[in-house]
Scaffold this active site. Structure first.
Site, PDB file in Angstrom:
ATOM      1  N   HIS A   1     110.464  27.289 170.480  1.00 13.87           N
ATOM      2  CA  HIS A   1     110.977  26.006 170.979  1.00 13.87           C
ATOM      3  C   HIS A   1     112.421  26.213 171.436  1.00 13.87           C
ATOM      4  CE1 HIS A   1     112.951  26.012 167.110  1.00 13.87           C
ATOM      5  NE2 HIS A   1     111.782  26.018 166.470  1.00 13.87           N
ATOM      6  N   GLU A   2     113.102  25.118 171.732  1.00 11.48           N
ATOM      7  CA  GLU A   2     114.462  25.223 172.286  1.00 11.48           C
ATOM      8  C   GLU A   2     115.454  25.865 171.316  1.00 11.48           C
ATOM      9  OE1 GLU A   2     115.408  24.775 175.462  1.00 11.48           O
ATOM     10  OE2 GLU A   2     113.248  24.580 175.739  1.00 11.48           O
ATOM     11  N   GLY A   3     115.174  25.791 170.004  1.00 14.80           N
ATOM     12  CA  GLY A   3     116.035  26.473 169.031  1.00 14.80           C
ATOM     13  C   GLY A   3     115.977  27.977 169.251  1.00 14.80           C
ATOM     14  N   HIS A   4     114.754  28.517 169.351  1.00 18.78           N
ATOM     15  CA  HIS A   4     114.594  29.945 169.640  1.00 18.78           C
ATOM     16  C   HIS A   4     115.202  30.276 171.007  1.00 18.78           C
ATOM     17  CE1 HIS A   4     110.930  29.048 167.054  1.00 18.78           C
ATOM     18  NE2 HIS A   4     111.488  30.016 166.370  1.00 18.78           N
TER      19      HIS A   4
ATOM     20  N   GLY B   1     119.500  31.823 163.791  1.00 19.41           N
ATOM     21  CA  GLY B   1     119.922  30.429 163.865  1.00 19.41           C
ATOM     22  C   GLY B   1     120.558  29.968 162.559  1.00 19.41           C
TER      23      GLY B   1
ATOM     24  N   LYS C   1     120.117  27.171 161.545  1.00 19.38           N
ATOM     25  CA  LYS C   1     119.066  26.322 160.952  1.00 19.38           C
ATOM     26  C   LYS C   1     118.600  26.918 159.629  1.00 19.38           C
ATOM     27  CE  LYS C   1     115.140  23.925 160.651  1.00 19.38           C
ATOM     28  NZ  LYS C   1     114.016  24.815 160.648  1.00 19.38           N
TER      29      LYS C   1
ATOM     30  N   GLN D   1     119.192  32.326 155.164  1.00 14.74           N
ATOM     31  CA  GLN D   1     118.674  33.557 155.778  1.00 14.74           C
ATOM     32  C   GLN D   1     119.794  34.284 156.539  1.00 14.74           C
ATOM     33  OE1 GLN D   1     114.743  34.042 157.901  1.00 14.74           O
ATOM     34  NE2 GLN D   1     116.023  33.638 159.679  1.00 14.74           N
TER      35      GLN D   1
ATOM     36  N   LYS E   1     115.024  21.097 165.321  1.00 15.95           N
ATOM     37  CA  LYS E   1     113.786  21.643 165.887  1.00 15.95           C
ATOM     38  C   LYS E   1     113.233  22.697 164.945  1.00 15.95           C
ATOM     39  CE  LYS E   1     114.633  20.691 170.705  1.00 15.95           C
ATOM     40  NZ  LYS E   1     113.560  20.237 171.572  1.00 15.95           N
ATOM     41  N   SER E   2     111.891  22.670 164.768  1.00 16.45           N
ATOM     42  CA  SER E   2     111.232  23.628 163.889  1.00 16.45           C
ATOM     43  C   SER E   2     109.772  23.741 164.296  1.00 16.45           C
ATOM     44  CB  SER E   2     111.321  23.134 162.437  1.00 16.45           C
ATOM     45  OG  SER E   2     110.414  23.843 161.629  1.00 16.45           O
TER      46      SER E   2
HETATM   47  P1  AMP Z   1     111.446  31.183 162.941  1.00 13.85           P
HETATM   48  O1  AMP Z   1     110.556  31.478 164.099  1.00 13.85           O
HETATM   49  O2  AMP Z   1     111.313  29.805 162.408  1.00 13.85           O
HETATM   50  O3  AMP Z   1     111.395  32.261 161.878  1.00 13.85           O
HETATM   51  O4  AMP Z   1     112.923  31.234 163.522  1.00 13.85           O
HETATM   52  C1  AMP Z   1     113.388  32.367 164.234  1.00 13.85           C
HETATM   53  C2  AMP Z   1     114.866  32.213 164.453  1.00 13.85           C
HETATM   54  O5  AMP Z   1     115.116  31.038 165.207  1.00 13.85           O
HETATM   55  C3  AMP Z   1     115.654  32.082 163.140  1.00 13.85           C
HETATM   56  O6  AMP Z   1     116.864  32.817 163.239  1.00 13.85           O
HETATM   57  C4  AMP Z   1     115.913  30.606 163.071  1.00 13.85           C
HETATM   58  O7  AMP Z   1     117.077  30.273 162.333  1.00 13.85           O
HETATM   59  C5  AMP Z   1     116.084  30.253 164.536  1.00 13.85           C
HETATM   60  N1  AMP Z   1     115.826  28.816 164.723  1.00 13.85           N
HETATM   61  C6  AMP Z   1     114.713  28.127 164.371  1.00 13.85           C
HETATM   62  N2  AMP Z   1     114.881  26.814 164.641  1.00 13.85           N
HETATM   63  C7  AMP Z   1     116.125  26.675 165.137  1.00 13.85           C
HETATM   64  C8  AMP Z   1     116.903  25.560 165.590  1.00 13.85           C
HETATM   65  N3  AMP Z   1     116.417  24.316 165.567  1.00 13.85           N
HETATM   66  N4  AMP Z   1     118.139  25.795 166.045  1.00 13.85           N
HETATM   67  C9  AMP Z   1     118.659  27.052 166.067  1.00 13.85           C
HETATM   68  N5  AMP Z   1     117.984  28.146 165.650  1.00 13.85           N
HETATM   69  C10 AMP Z   1     116.738  27.962 165.199  1.00 13.85           C
END
Ligand code: AMP
Length: 282
Positions: A34-37, A147, A149, A153, A184-185
């Site tokens: 998503h936009e966070g990634h 992130g 977020k 971690q 975002k998650s």
């Molecule tokens: P994940 O796929 O949930 O393991 O996240 C992969 C990376 O994306 C991690 O470093 C997260 O912290 C980052 N991330 C996930 N959601 C967000 C967000 N809303 N804003 C910024 N980074 C994010």
């Protein structure tokens, strides 16, 4: 943009880039991007000549009763997002590629992993440290993007890189939120309509905490008390933890007399969501 599934293919591609003198950034993810990634990919593309995005739902970081099976997956969607944001390579391995038969080595950490999410997810950070170490060895990036977020971690990875003398710059990126505030998650897809509305209580509490700190409040009990009252007023919400910890050690502190992290995990129905703020970012 290329998608590969073996370690050998990643190594070969990175070797070619290195021969050309190019710098490499790594964005580790579990996919369903998503936009966070995307913000991490954007940051990596800004700082590096080439960007690798790993897309791997890492079984080792899930506990026995967690959502490994139901975790959302969509490689075609991820490929489009990575391409649109200028990423160069997706590494999408099967679990058997990352964990061959007889796999028995782990990267573990004390202290920082024994608070916050580590309390309710006892095997989580061992899985994270192990998979991120493996990705660092496979890709050997100049920089890796995480992130805020997942604040604990990020602190754990920074600490691991420091403890184990890994020659990689860790870049922390701001939380990306929906327009109504919800962080975002990938797990937001689990929420039904009523839960999606109820989930706003996390960001509301975070914004309340931020504003108290900005206005000079330094008593952590006062800040946490007001945040918890807000969350407890939402019938669909159940607090796992809401804490203020020392940024460096992740241990709770009573007074804001050093850089701190205010972090929470809250169940909305069956879905466990996290949110946070760093006092230094205010
Ligand atoms: P994940 O796929 O949930 O393991 O996240 C992969 C990376 O994306 C991690 O470093 C997260 O912290 C980052 N991330 C996930 N959601 C967000 C967000 N809303 N804003 C910024 N980074 C994010």
């Amino acid at each position: 943009m290329k998608i590969v599934s073996t370690i050998a293919e990643v190594r070969q591609q990175v070797r070619e880039w290195r021969k050309q003198g190019l710098s490499v950034g790594l964005v580790p993810t579990m996919g369903y991007l998503h936009e966070g990634h995307a913000s991490l990919i954007d940051a990596s593309c800004r700082d590096n000549d080439r960007t690798v995005v790993s897309d791997f739902v890492n079984p080792m970081q899930f506990g026995p009763n967690e959502d490994l099976e139901s975790y959302p997956r969509d490689l075609a969607h991820d490929a489009k997002l990575v391409e649109d944001h200028g990423g160069d390579l997706i590494f999408h391995p099967e679990p058997s590629e990352m964990y061959h038969e007889g796999f028995s080595s782990f990267v573990d950490m004390t202290v920082l992993t024994e608070e916050l999410c580590g309390l309710s997810r006892p095997v989580h950070f061992r899985g994270v440290c192990t998979v991120v170490s493996k990705l660092f060895h496979i890709v050997q990036p100049d920089r890796a993007y995480f992130g805020k977020k997942d604040a604990q971690q990020l602190a754990v990875i920074r600490h691991m890189v420091d403890d184990l003398n890994m020659d990689i710059t860790i870049v922390g990126c701001p939380i990306v939120r929906e327009s109504d505030g919800l962080a975002k998650s990938s797990r937001n897809t689990y929420l039904n309509e009523a839960e999606r509305q109820a989930a706003l209580v996390l960001s509301k509490a975070i914004f309340e905490g931020m504003s108290l700190v900005k206005n000079g409040e330094t008593d952590c009990a006062v800040i946490l008390g007001k945040m918890k009252t807000l969350i407890e007023a939402e019938p669909l919400a159940k607090i796992d933890y809401v804490k203020i910890v020392d940024c460096a050690t992740m241990q709770p502190i009573p007074v804001l007399d050093r850089p701190a992290l205010c972090a929470m995990a809250v169940y909305i129905g069956k879905t466990r969501l996290i949110d946070n703020f760093f006092t230094e970012d205010l």
